[in-house]
Design a protein around this motif. Structure first.
Motif, PDB file in Angstrom:
ATOM      1  N   PHE A  96       0.842  -1.202   0.000  1.00  0.00           N
ATOM      2  CA  PHE A  96       0.000   0.000   0.000  1.00  0.00           C
ATOM      3  C   PHE A  96       0.882   1.259   0.000  1.00  0.00           C
ATOM      4  CE2 PHE A  96      -2.118   3.484   2.094  1.00  0.00           C
ATOM      5  CZ  PHE A  96      -3.353   3.514   1.473  1.00  0.00           C
ATOM      6  N   ALA A  97       1.889   1.251   0.889  1.00  0.00           N
ATOM      7  CA  ALA A  97       2.778   2.414   1.010  1.00  0.00           C
ATOM      8  C   ALA A  97       3.557   2.635  -0.293  1.00  0.00           C
ATOM      9  CB  ALA A  97       3.742   2.231   2.184  1.00  0.00           C
ATOM     10  N   ARG A  98       3.916   1.553  -0.987  1.00  0.00           N
ATOM     11  CA  ARG A  98       4.611   1.683  -2.280  1.00  0.00           C
ATOM     12  C   ARG A  98       3.732   2.432  -3.288  1.00  0.00           C
ATOM     13  NH1 ARG A  98       6.355  -3.412  -1.983  1.00  0.00           N
ATOM     14  NH2 ARG A  98       4.751  -4.218  -3.398  1.00  0.00           N
ATOM     15  N   GLY A  99       2.475   2.025  -3.398  1.00  0.00           N
ATOM     16  CA  GLY A  99       1.567   2.669  -4.362  1.00  0.00           C
ATOM     17  C   GLY A  99       1.312   4.122  -3.994  1.00  0.00           C
ATOM     18  N   PHE A 100       1.055   4.355  -2.726  1.00  0.00           N
ATOM     19  CA  PHE A 100       0.755   5.710  -2.236  1.00  0.00           C
ATOM     20  C   PHE A 100       1.988   6.610  -2.369  1.00  0.00           C
ATOM     21  CE2 PHE A 100       0.064   9.033   0.825  1.00  0.00           C
ATOM     22  CZ  PHE A 100      -1.308   9.192   0.931  1.00  0.00           C
ATOM     23  N   GLY A 101       3.122   6.086  -1.863  1.00  0.00           N
ATOM     24  CA  GLY A 101       4.353   6.881  -1.830  1.00  0.00           C
ATOM     25  C   GLY A 101       4.859   7.190  -3.232  1.00  0.00           C
ATOM     26  N   GLY A 102       4.739   6.236  -4.143  1.00  0.00           N
ATOM     27  CA  GLY A 102       5.224   6.447  -5.516  1.00  0.00           C
ATOM     28  C   GLY A 102       4.521   7.629  -6.155  1.00  0.00           C
ATOM     29  N   LEU A 103       3.211   7.672  -6.013  1.00  0.00           N
ATOM     30  CA  LEU A 103       2.451   8.766  -6.632  1.00  0.00           C
ATOM     31  C   LEU A 103       2.721  10.089  -5.909  1.00  0.00           C
ATOM     32  CD1 LEU A 103       0.395   9.321  -8.905  1.00  0.00           C
ATOM     33  CD2 LEU A 103      -1.414   9.095  -7.194  1.00  0.00           C
ATOM     34  N   ALA A 104       2.800  10.032  -4.571  1.00  0.00           N
ATOM     35  CA  ALA A 104       3.057  11.254  -3.795  1.00  0.00           C
ATOM     36  C   ALA A 104       4.408  11.852  -4.200  1.00  0.00           C
ATOM     37  CB  ALA A 104       3.031  10.958  -2.305  1.00  0.00           C
ATOM     38  N   ARG A 105       5.424  11.026  -4.290  1.00  0.00           N
ATOM     39  CA  ARG A 105       6.757  11.529  -4.659  1.00  0.00           C
ATOM     40  C   ARG A 105       6.743  12.073  -6.083  1.00  0.00           C
ATOM     41  NH1 ARG A 105       8.199   6.984  -1.507  1.00  0.00           N
ATOM     42  NH2 ARG A 105       8.307   5.721  -3.386  1.00  0.00           N
ATOM     43  N   HIS A 106       6.028  11.389  -6.961  1.00  0.00           N
ATOM     44  CA  HIS A 106       5.958  11.832  -8.354  1.00  0.00           C
ATOM     45  C   HIS A 106       5.474  13.281  -8.446  1.00  0.00           C
ATOM     46  CE1 HIS A 106       5.433  11.502 -12.692  1.00  0.00           C
ATOM     47  NE2 HIS A 106       4.249  12.073 -12.533  1.00  0.00           N
ATOM     48  N   PHE A 107       4.502  13.631  -7.605  1.00  0.00           N
ATOM     49  CA  PHE A 107       3.943  14.983  -7.679  1.00  0.00           C
ATOM     50  C   PHE A 107       4.504  15.913  -6.596  1.00  0.00           C
ATOM     51  CE2 PHE A 107       0.506  12.790 -10.115  1.00  0.00           C
ATOM     52  CZ  PHE A 107       0.648  13.536 -11.279  1.00  0.00           C
ATOM     53  N   GLY A 108       5.512  15.465  -5.841  1.00  0.00           N
ATOM     54  CA  GLY A 108       6.130  16.326  -4.836  1.00  0.00           C
ATOM     55  C   GLY A 108       5.216  16.643  -3.665  1.00  0.00           C
ATOM     56  N   VAL A 109       4.322  15.675  -3.332  1.00  0.00           N
ATOM     57  CA  VAL A 109       3.370  15.880  -2.238  1.00  0.00           C
ATOM     58  C   VAL A 109       3.959  15.277  -0.959  1.00  0.00           C
ATOM     59  CG1 VAL A 109       1.059  15.279  -1.429  1.00  0.00           C
ATOM     60  CG2 VAL A 109       1.453  15.687  -3.853  1.00  0.00           C
ATOM     61  N   ALA A 110       3.822  15.964   0.174  1.00  0.00           N
ATOM     62  CA  ALA A 110       4.344  15.441   1.442  1.00  0.00           C
ATOM     63  C   ALA A 110       3.211  14.841   2.285  1.00  0.00           C
ATOM     64  CB  ALA A 110       5.029  16.558   2.215  1.00  0.00           C
ATOM     65  N   LEU A 111       3.438  13.621   2.793  1.00  0.00           N
ATOM     66  CA  LEU A 111       2.499  13.017   3.752  1.00  0.00           C
ATOM     67  C   LEU A 111       2.836  13.589   5.124  1.00  0.00           C
ATOM     68  CD1 LEU A 111       0.316  10.911   4.525  1.00  0.00           C
ATOM     69  CD2 LEU A 111       2.143   9.214   4.712  1.00  0.00           C
ATOM     70  N   VAL A 112       1.924  14.357   5.702  1.00  0.00           N
ATOM     71  CA  VAL A 112       2.255  15.115   6.915  1.00  0.00           C
ATOM     72  C   VAL A 112       1.514  14.654   8.167  1.00  0.00           C
ATOM     73  CG1 VAL A 112       2.917  17.189   5.636  1.00  0.00           C
ATOM     74  CG2 VAL A 112       0.528  16.896   6.356  1.00  0.00           C
ATOM     75  N   GLY A 113       0.694  13.595   8.043  1.00  0.00           N
ATOM     76  CA  GLY A 113       0.004  13.121   9.235  1.00  0.00           C
ATOM     77  C   GLY A 113      -1.061  12.121   8.859  1.00  0.00           C
ATOM     78  N   GLY A 114      -1.793  11.648   9.889  1.00  0.00           N
ATOM     79  CA  GLY A 114      -2.838  10.678   9.611  1.00  0.00           C
ATOM     80  C   GLY A 114      -3.362  10.047  10.868  1.00  0.00           C
ATOM     81  N   ASP A 115      -3.900   8.851  10.719  1.00  0.00           N
ATOM     82  CA  ASP A 115      -4.475   8.132  11.845  1.00  0.00           C
ATOM     83  C   ASP A 115      -4.496   6.659  11.477  1.00  0.00           C
ATOM     84  OD1 ASP A 115      -5.553   8.016  14.363  1.00  0.00           O
ATOM     85  OD2 ASP A 115      -7.615   8.381  13.703  1.00  0.00           O
ATOM     86  N   MET A 116      -4.380   5.787  12.497  1.00  0.00           N
ATOM     87  CA  MET A 116      -4.450   4.343  12.265  1.00  0.00           C
ATOM     88  C   MET A 116      -5.412   3.756  13.295  1.00  0.00           C
ATOM     89  SD  MET A 116      -1.749   3.066  10.168  1.00  0.00           S
ATOM     90  CE  MET A 116      -0.963   1.708  10.956  1.00  0.00           C
TER      91      MET A 116
END
Ligand code: ADP
Ligand code: MG
Length: 330
Positions: A103-123
């Motif tokens: 999941f993190a691979r798919g999410f992170g790949g696209l985020a990095r592609h567009f220069g978006v930072a993951l800045v928080g969340g919840d689990m």
């Protein structure tokens, strides 16, 4: 020993995306602290993907990671905003490390592609559900709003229409010739948000929306918000080779007209901006097709090459009778 919630965040999400200068504080505190530049407005959107509603159990987690982010970035594209930051709220039935890594691979790949930072969340623990909130920046007054269409505007769409709908039909057993299968699955599972096009049309086009529920439904939202109508010329609708074959064999326009999940952009623009908008789209290397016109008369009309009316469906509505088939729209 099973990993704790905090171990999981640290292992999979805390360093998933590179920092940005405008992130004063990212993952790890009660809130992220973000710097909005003077003269820019913050565009904020959120979307949930729920197992059993938006996707079936067992769906490839890497595609889910991509899609959960892509559908949110597509909303930013539709406003003409530049994506900057995202948060991710995950509810998982168990801490499955293989699932989380993919999941993190798919999410992170696209985020990095567009220069978006993951800045928080919840689990949290529970039935699988993925909620992403995305924030973007747009110059003050330049956002592409649904309520900005005017009679006489030209209606344009990016890319091709109906591919995700056909992919969903194929998944449910409809026979599609093998050479189209990979293309169609990719269109459904890995939508490419039209960020470059949305950015360059901010301040150039008037109204904008992304096509998540189907062309007629989403154009309908623009018409409602702008208090006008439209005529669509169905022979103008941009179709992939796979859809062209489907439409001519089935004599059925319902997929390009009302199939959802394509995440293409629809914009309306003043006729004098047509040349400029077309060259901006060409610079983005994006297909950009004129499909209709905004009218002062209410309602949406679809007509064929002879000017005869074509019936059109209503698109996707989670609360309409019969809604709820897994694998469909936002
Ligand atoms: P709180 O109890 O203050 O809400 P949490 O324990 O939920 O904080 O989360 C700890 C930190 O980790 C917070 O900064 C939160 O934003 C971040 N975080 C939680 N889950 C995720 C996630 N899936 N991806 C990225 N950051 C996350
Ligand atoms: Mg929390």
């Amino acid at each position: 020993m099973p990993l704790s919630e905090f171990d999981l965040i640290a292992r999979f999400f805390a360093d998933l995306t590179p920092g940005r200068a405008d992130v004063l504080l990212g993952v790890g505190d009660d809130c992220a602290l973000l710097e909005v530049p003077v003269g820019q407005q913050l565009a904020v959107t959120t979307d949930t993907l729920l197992e059993g509603v938006h996707f079936i159990a067992g769906t490839d987690p890497e595609s889910l990671g991509h899609k959960a982010l892509a559908v949110n970035l597509s909303d930013l594209a539709a406003m003409g905003a530049q994506p900057a930051w995202v948060t991710l709220a995950l509810t998982l039935p168990q801490a499955d490390e293989g699932w989380l890594a993919a999941f993190a691979r798919g999410f992170g790949g696209l985020a990095r592609h567009f220069g978006v930072a993951l800045v928080g969340g919840d689990m949290t623990r529970g039935p699988l559900s993925i909620t992403v909130q995305a924030q973007g920046l747009v110059e003050a007054g330049k956002a592409l709003r649904r309520d900005a269409a005017q009679p006489g505007d030209l209606v344009y769409v990016s890319g091709t229409l109906g591919d995700a709908g056909l992919a969903l039909l194929a998944r449910q057993g409809f026979h599609v010739v093998p050479r189209f299968r990979d293309f169609l699955q990719e269109r459904l599972d890995r939508p490419r948000p039209r960020l470059a096009l949305g950015r360059s049309l901010a301040g150039v086009a008037r109204a904008g929306i992304d096509i998540s529920d189907g062309l007629t439904a989403d154009l309908g939202h623009v018409l409602d918000a702008s208090a006008c109508g439209a005529t669509l010329y169905i022979e103008q609708l941009p179709l992939s080779e796979a859809l062209n074959q489907y439409v001519s064999e089935q004599a059925d326009w319902s997929l390009p007209l009302s199939g959802g999940d394509d995440y293409e952009l629809l914009v309306t623009l003043a006729p004098e901006r047509q040349g400029m908008a077309e060259s901006l789209a060409a610079e983005c290397d994006c297909d950009f097709t004129w499909i209709g016109i905004i009218d002062s008369a209410p309602e949406l009309r679809c007509v064929d090459a002879n000017g005869n009316p074509v019936h059109h469906g209503n698109g996707w509505d989670h609360f309409a009778t019969g809604a709820g088939a897994p694998g469909s729209n936002q």
